[in-house]
Write a protein that holds these residues in place. Structure first.
Motif, short mmCIF file in Angstrom:
data_model
loop_
_atom_site.label_atom_id
_atom_site.label_comp_id
_atom_site.label_asym_id
_atom_site.label_seq_id
_atom_site.Cartn_x
_atom_site.Cartn_y
_atom_site.Cartn_z
N GLU A 85 0.83 -1.20 0.00
CA GLU A 85 0.00 0.00 0.00
C GLU A 85 0.87 1.25 0.00
OE1 GLU A 85 -3.13 0.28 -0.38
OE2 GLU A 85 -3.71 -1.84 -0.22
N LYS A 86 0.74 2.01 -1.05
CA LYS A 86 1.37 3.33 -1.20
C LYS A 86 2.83 3.33 -0.77
CE LYS A 86 -2.39 6.58 -1.54
NZ LYS A 86 -2.89 7.91 -1.17
N LYS A 87 3.59 2.48 -1.38
CA LYS A 87 5.03 2.43 -1.12
C LYS A 87 5.72 3.47 -1.99
CE LYS A 87 8.96 -0.73 -0.93
NZ LYS A 87 9.43 -2.13 -1.12
N ILE A 88 6.69 4.17 -1.40
CA ILE A 88 7.40 5.21 -2.14
C ILE A 88 8.36 4.57 -3.14
CG2 ILE A 88 9.04 7.11 -1.95
CD1 ILE A 88 7.82 7.80 0.73
N LEU A 89 8.27 4.99 -4.38
CA LEU A 89 9.18 4.51 -5.42
C LEU A 89 10.43 5.37 -5.46
CD1 LEU A 89 9.46 2.44 -7.77
CD2 LEU A 89 8.53 4.22 -9.27
N CYS A 90 10.25 6.69 -5.51
CA CYS A 90 11.40 7.61 -5.49
C CYS A 90 10.89 9.03 -5.36
CB CYS A 90 12.24 7.46 -6.77
SG CYS A 90 11.47 8.19 -8.24
N HIS A 91 11.80 9.92 -5.01
CA HIS A 91 11.54 11.36 -5.01
C HIS A 91 12.30 11.95 -6.19
CE1 HIS A 91 9.76 11.14 -0.99
NE2 HIS A 91 10.81 10.39 -0.63
N LEU A 92 11.60 12.74 -6.99
CA LEU A 92 12.22 13.33 -8.18
C LEU A 92 12.15 14.84 -8.10
CD1 LEU A 92 11.14 11.33 -11.39
CD2 LEU A 92 13.41 11.52 -10.38
N THR A 93 13.27 15.48 -8.40
CA THR A 93 13.30 16.93 -8.54
C THR A 93 13.45 17.24 -10.02
OG1 THR A 93 14.32 17.19 -6.36
CG2 THR A 93 14.48 19.05 -7.90
N LEU A 94 12.39 17.79 -10.59
CA LEU A 94 12.35 18.04 -12.03
C LEU A 94 12.72 19.48 -12.33
CD1 LEU A 94 8.93 16.27 -12.77
CD2 LEU A 94 11.22 15.31 -13.02
N LEU A 146 0.58 4.66 -9.02
CA LEU A 146 0.02 3.59 -9.84
C LEU A 146 -0.43 2.44 -8.95
CD1 LEU A 146 2.62 3.42 -12.77
CD2 LEU A 146 0.42 4.63 -12.73
N ASP A 147 -1.62 1.93 -9.23
CA ASP A 147 -2.14 0.74 -8.54
C ASP A 147 -1.99 -0.46 -9.45
OD1 ASP A 147 -2.91 1.49 -5.98
OD2 ASP A 147 -4.81 2.34 -6.68
N PHE A 148 -1.19 -1.45 -9.04
CA PHE A 148 -1.03 -2.67 -9.82
C PHE A 148 -1.99 -3.73 -9.29
CE2 PHE A 148 3.04 -0.53 -10.31
CZ PHE A 148 3.26 -0.64 -11.67
N ASN A 149 -2.84 -4.23 -10.17
CA ASN A 149 -3.79 -5.29 -9.83
C ASN A 149 -3.36 -6.56 -10.56
OD1 ASN A 149 -5.61 -3.43 -8.40
ND2 ASN A 149 -5.97 -2.60 -10.45
N ILE A 158 -1.48 -14.77 -13.80
CA ILE A 158 -2.46 -14.92 -14.87
C ILE A 158 -2.67 -13.62 -15.63
CG2 ILE A 158 -4.84 -15.59 -15.43
CD1 ILE A 158 -3.03 -17.86 -14.43
N PHE A 159 -2.75 -12.52 -14.89
CA PHE A 159 -3.07 -11.26 -15.54
C PHE A 159 -2.60 -10.11 -14.65
CE2 PHE A 159 -6.08 -7.70 -16.18
CZ PHE A 159 -5.80 -7.43 -17.51
N ALA A 160 -2.34 -8.96 -15.27
CA ALA A 160 -1.96 -7.78 -14.50
C ALA A 160 -2.37 -6.53 -15.27
CB ALA A 160 -0.45 -7.76 -14.25
N ASN A 161 -2.79 -5.53 -14.52
CA ASN A 161 -3.06 -4.23 -15.13
C ASN A 161 -2.74 -3.14 -14.12
OD1 ASN A 161 -5.17 -4.20 -13.37
ND2 ASN A 161 -6.79 -3.95 -14.89
N VAL A 162 -2.86 -1.91 -14.56
CA VAL A 162 -2.56 -0.78 -13.68
C VAL A 162 -3.72 0.19 -13.75
CG1 VAL A 162 -1.39 0.56 -15.48
CG2 VAL A 162 -0.79 0.92 -13.09
N SER A 163 -4.04 0.80 -12.63
CA SER A 163 -5.16 1.73 -12.59
C SER A 163 -4.77 2.97 -11.80
CB SER A 163 -6.40 1.07 -11.97
OG SER A 163 -6.16 0.79 -10.59
N SER A 197 1.08 0.93 -5.39
CA SER A 197 0.44 -0.10 -4.57
C SER A 197 0.32 -1.37 -5.40
CB SER A 197 -0.95 0.35 -4.11
OG SER A 197 -0.88 1.52 -3.33
N VAL A 198 0.29 -2.51 -4.71
CA VAL A 198 0.17 -3.80 -5.38
C VAL A 198 -0.93 -4.59 -4.69
CG1 VAL A 198 1.33 -5.94 -6.05
CG2 VAL A 198 2.63 -3.79 -5.96
N HIS A 199 -1.88 -5.09 -5.48
CA HIS A 199 -2.97 -5.91 -4.93
C HIS A 199 -3.06 -7.21 -5.73
CE1 HIS A 199 -4.20 -1.66 -3.98
NE2 HIS A 199 -4.29 -2.21 -2.78
#
Length: 594
Positions: A85-94, A146-149, A158-163, A197-199
Motif C-alpha cells: 500500500e502506497k510504497k514510495i518509489l522515489c523522489h524526483l526533482t524536475l 500507480l495501482d497494480f492489480n 495470470i493477468f496484470a493491469n494498472v489503474s 500499490s500492489v494488490h
C-alpha cells in the motif's frame, strides 16, 4: 545452421514460470509513445521518471526487438501474493525543462507499456483536461501513483493491469516555480514523489488459458468482431465469378470448339482469312514474351510469398502466435522468408529454362533481389528516421547483422540451390501448338480491351472481395487491435486467390478473342494491379480511419504500405498467370489442328 537455429528458437520463447509466496516478480519498463502513432515508440527511461542508478536491460528475442521492445528492470518491488500500500518509489526533482518535456508528452497522449511475466501492462503517463470556451481552461497533470492489480492461480501469474482510480494527479503548471498543491516547489524546480500499490487477486483461469484474460481486457478500444457480412459478401462474389467462368465461358467455348472443329472437318483452307477469334492466333499464342527473366522472377517471388502467407496462416491456426509472444509473427515471417527462398529460385529458374532463357545466373540474381532490394531501400529510409528521432523502432546493429546474415547465409544460398535444381529438372514448355517464325499482325483493339482497362477490372474485383477484411488487418497492423480470427482470414485468402484466378481467365479469353496474343504480361498485370488498389486504400485509411500523424509514423506507414502492395501484386500476378496458362493450354489442346 547456428544462425538458423537462433532464428527458429526466437519463435518459441516464454515458458511458464512458477513462483512461491514472497518470490520477486520482476516488472520491466518497456516503451512510451503517442497513443495515435503505434509505431512511434521511445524507451521509457527517455522521460524524466524514476530509474535505477544502473539500468539493466532484459535479453530480448528477435521478434521483440523487431516489435520495438526495449525492456529494462524497474525500481518497482513486487513479491508474489504480497500486497503493498502506497510504497514510495522515489523522489524526483524536475527541472523546468523536464517539466516541459513531461507536459509535451502528456499533451501528445503518451502511454507507457510495462511487462510483468510476459504480460503487457498499459497506462497513460498523465492526464489532460480541456474545459470552457471563454475563459478556456487547459490543465495538464502527471500520474505519480500507480495501482497494480495482479491475478494469480496457484504459483502462476495470470493477468496484470494498472489503474489510477480515485487518485489525484499532480498538475504541471506553466513554469516550474508555481505552487503545486502540496508538492514541493522551489528554485525553478518541481519535486514530486512517485508511489505505487500492489494488490493480488485469485483467479480461476489456468496458466494455459491466461491469454483469454488478456484478450478480453481492453486498455485500447476494441472494434474487431466476427464480420459475417464481409465473408458472405465475398462468398457471393466468388460464386458469381465461378458461375460466370464455368457456365457462361464454357458455353462460349463449347460453341467455339464446335464451330472451329466443323471448319476443320469441312476443309476450310482459308481459315486464316476470316474472323475466327482466338483459334486464328494458335501459331502465335505461345510466342515467348519479352523480358523473360523479369517475368520468371515475378512468378518465382510470387510463389514464394504464396507459400509464406499460407505458412503464416497455418501457424496462426495452430496457436503458435498468442498474445504473450511479443513479435512472434515477425520472427516467423523472417524465418519462413529465408526458408522459402528455395521456392522462388526453383519456380523462376525452372520456367525460365522452359521458355528458352539462357542467362540463368542473372535470373537467379534478379529473383533474389526483386523483393529484397526494395525492402532494404525502404527499411533504410524508415530505420534512419527512427534512429534520428531516437525511437525504439530503430534496429540495433546486432539485429541488423543478424538479419543480414539470415539473408546472406540462408536466403540467398537457398535461392541459388533452388534455381540450380529448377534448371536441371526443367522439361520442355509443352505447348500444344507450334509457333511461327514470323509474328502475326495484331488488329486494332477497342478501348475496353486496353491494358489499363483490364488492370482496373482485374484489380478492383479481387480488392472488393477483401476490402472489408482489409480494414481489420490494417487496424491490427497499424492500430491497437489483436487479430485472432485466423480461420476467417484463411477463408478470405482463399477467396482472394479464387477471384484473382477467375478474373484472369475471363480477361485472357476476351483478349484472345480479339486476336491479341500478348497475354503473358497482361495476365500478370491485370490481377497484379490489386496491389495498386491496396495502396490507394492505405492512403484512405491513413486520412479517414486513423489518427496517425508526424514524420516518423507517416514514413513507416507509407513505406511499408508500398511493400505490402508489392507483395500482393507479386502473389496475385503469379496466381493469375498460372491460371491463364492452364486455361490457354486447355482450350488449344482441345482443338483438332494439323
Amino acid at each position: 545452421m547456428v544462425l538458423h537455429c537462433v532464428l527458429i528458437l526466437s519463435l518459441f520463447s516464454g515458458w511458464a514460470v512458477g513462483y512461491k509466496q514472497g518470490d520477486n516478480v520482476t516488472l520491466y519498463v518497456n516503451k512510451v509513445g503517442p497513443y495515435h502513432n503505434p509505431q512511434e515508440t521511445y524507451h521509457y527511461y527517455t522521460l524524466p521518471v524514476c530509474r535505477p542508478e544502473k539500468v539493466h536491460h532484459k535479453s530480448l528475442s528477435l521478434g521483440e526487438v523487431l516489435d520495438g521492445d526495449r525492456m529494462a528492470e524497474s525500481l518497482y518491488q513486487i513479491r508474489f501474493r504480497e500486497n503493498v500500500e502506497k510504497k514510495i518509489l522515489c523522489h524526483l526533482t524536475l527541472s523546468e525543462k523536464q517539466v516541459d518535456e513531461l507536459r509535451e508528452a502528456i499533451e501528445e497522449l503518451y502511454y507507457f507499456e510495462f511487462v510483468l511475466d510476459d504480460i503487457p501492462i498499459w497506462g497513460f503517463v498523465g492526464y489532460i483536461e480541456e474545459s470552457g470556451f471563454l475563459p478556456h481552461s487547459h490543465k495538464v497533470a502527471l500520474w505519480t501513483h500507480l495501482d497494480f492489480n495482479i491475478e494469480y492461480n496457484g504459483n502462476s501469474v495470470i493477468f496484470a493491469n494498472v489503474s489510477v482510480k480515485d487518485i489525484k494527479p499532480v498538475p504541471l503548471e506553466d513554469g516550474a516555480g508555481a505552487a503545486v498543491g502540496g508538492v514541493g516547489v522551489g528554485g525553478g524546480s518541481l519535486t514530486v514523489t512517485h508511489t505505487y500499490s500492489v494488490h493480488w487477486f485469485e483467479s480461476t483461469l489456468t496458466h494455459a488459458r491466461r491469454a483469454e484474460r488478456l484478450r478480453d481486457y481492453s486498455f485500447f478500444p476494441k472494434t474487431l468482431e466476427i464480420h459475417w457480412l464481409s465473408i458472405i459478401n465475398s462468398l457471393v462474389l466468388v460464386v458469381l465469378l465461378l458461375g460466370f467462368v464455368i457456365i457462361i465461358l464454357m458455353r462460349v467455348l463449347k460453341n467455339d470448339f464446335a464451330r472451329y472443329n466443323m471448319e476443320e472437318e469441312g476443309g476450310c483452307d482459308d481459315l486464316d482469312q476470316g474472323d475466327n477469334g482466338w483459334k486464328i492466333i494458335h501459331t502465335d499464342v505461345f510466342r515467348f514474351p519479352p523480358f523473360k527473366s523479369l517475368m520468371c522472377a515475378v512468378l518465382g517471388v510470387g510463389a514464394q510469398f504464396l507459400t509464406l502467407a499460407t505458412g503464416i496462416i497455418v501457424m496462426a491456426l495452430l496457436g503458435m502466435f498468442n498474445v504473450h509472444r511479443h513479435g512472434a509473427i515477425n520472427s516467423a515471417a523472417i524465418v519462413l522468408y529465408a526458408l522459402t527462398s528455395c521456392v522462388s529460385g526453383y519456380v523462376s529458374c525452372s520456367f525460365y529454362t522452359q521458355i528458352n532463357g539462357q542467362r540463368w545466373v542473372w535470373n537467379i540474381i534478379l529473383t533474389s533481389s526483386l523483393f529484397s532490394a526494395p525492402l532494404f531501400l525502404t527499411w533504410s529510409v524508415v530505420n534512419s528516421i527512427h534512429w534520428w528521432s531516437g525511437s525504439t523502432q530503430a534496429l540495433p546493429a546486432t539485429t541488423v547483422l543478424l538479419l543480414l546474415g539470415a539473408w546472406v547465409l540462408v536466403g540467398f544460398p537457398l535461392t541459388v540451390i533452388g534455381g540450380i535444381v529448377g534448371k536441371n529438372r526443367a522439361g520442355n514448355f509443352q505447348a500444344p501448338c507450334r509457333t511461327r517464325n514470323i509474328a502475326r499482325q495484331i488488329p486494332a483493339q477497342p478501348w475496353y480491351k486496353h491494358t489499363v482497362v483490364h488492370m482496373a477490372i482485374g484489380g478492383f474485383l479481387p480488392f472488393s472481395a477483401i476490402s472489408v477484411e482489409l480494414y481489420y488487418i490494417f487496424a491490427t497492423v497499424w492500430g491497437r487491435e489483436q487479430y485472432t480470427l485466423y480461420g476467417i482470414l484463411l477463408c478470405v485468402f482463399a477467396i482472394l486467390l479464387s477471384v484473382g484466378a477467375c478474373i484472369s481467365v475471363a480477361l485472357t479469353y476476351f483478349l484472345l478473342s480479339g486476336e491479341d496474343y500478348r497475354w503473358w504480361w497482361r495476365s500478370v498485370l491485370s490481377t497484379g494491379s490489386t496491389g495498386l488498389f491496396i495502396f490507394v486504400y492505405s492512403v484512405f485509411y491513413y486520412r479517414n480511419r486513423s489518427s496517425m500523424s508526424g514524420l516518423v509514423q507517416s514514413t513507416e506507414f507509407f513505406g511499408y504500405s508500398l511493400l505490402t502492395a508489392l507483395v500482393f501484386s507479386l502473389m496475385l500476378g503469379s496466381v493469375s498467370f498460372w491460371a491463364s496458362l492452364a486455361f490457354i493450354r486447355y482450350i488449344y489442346r482441345s482443338l483438332k489442328m494439323d
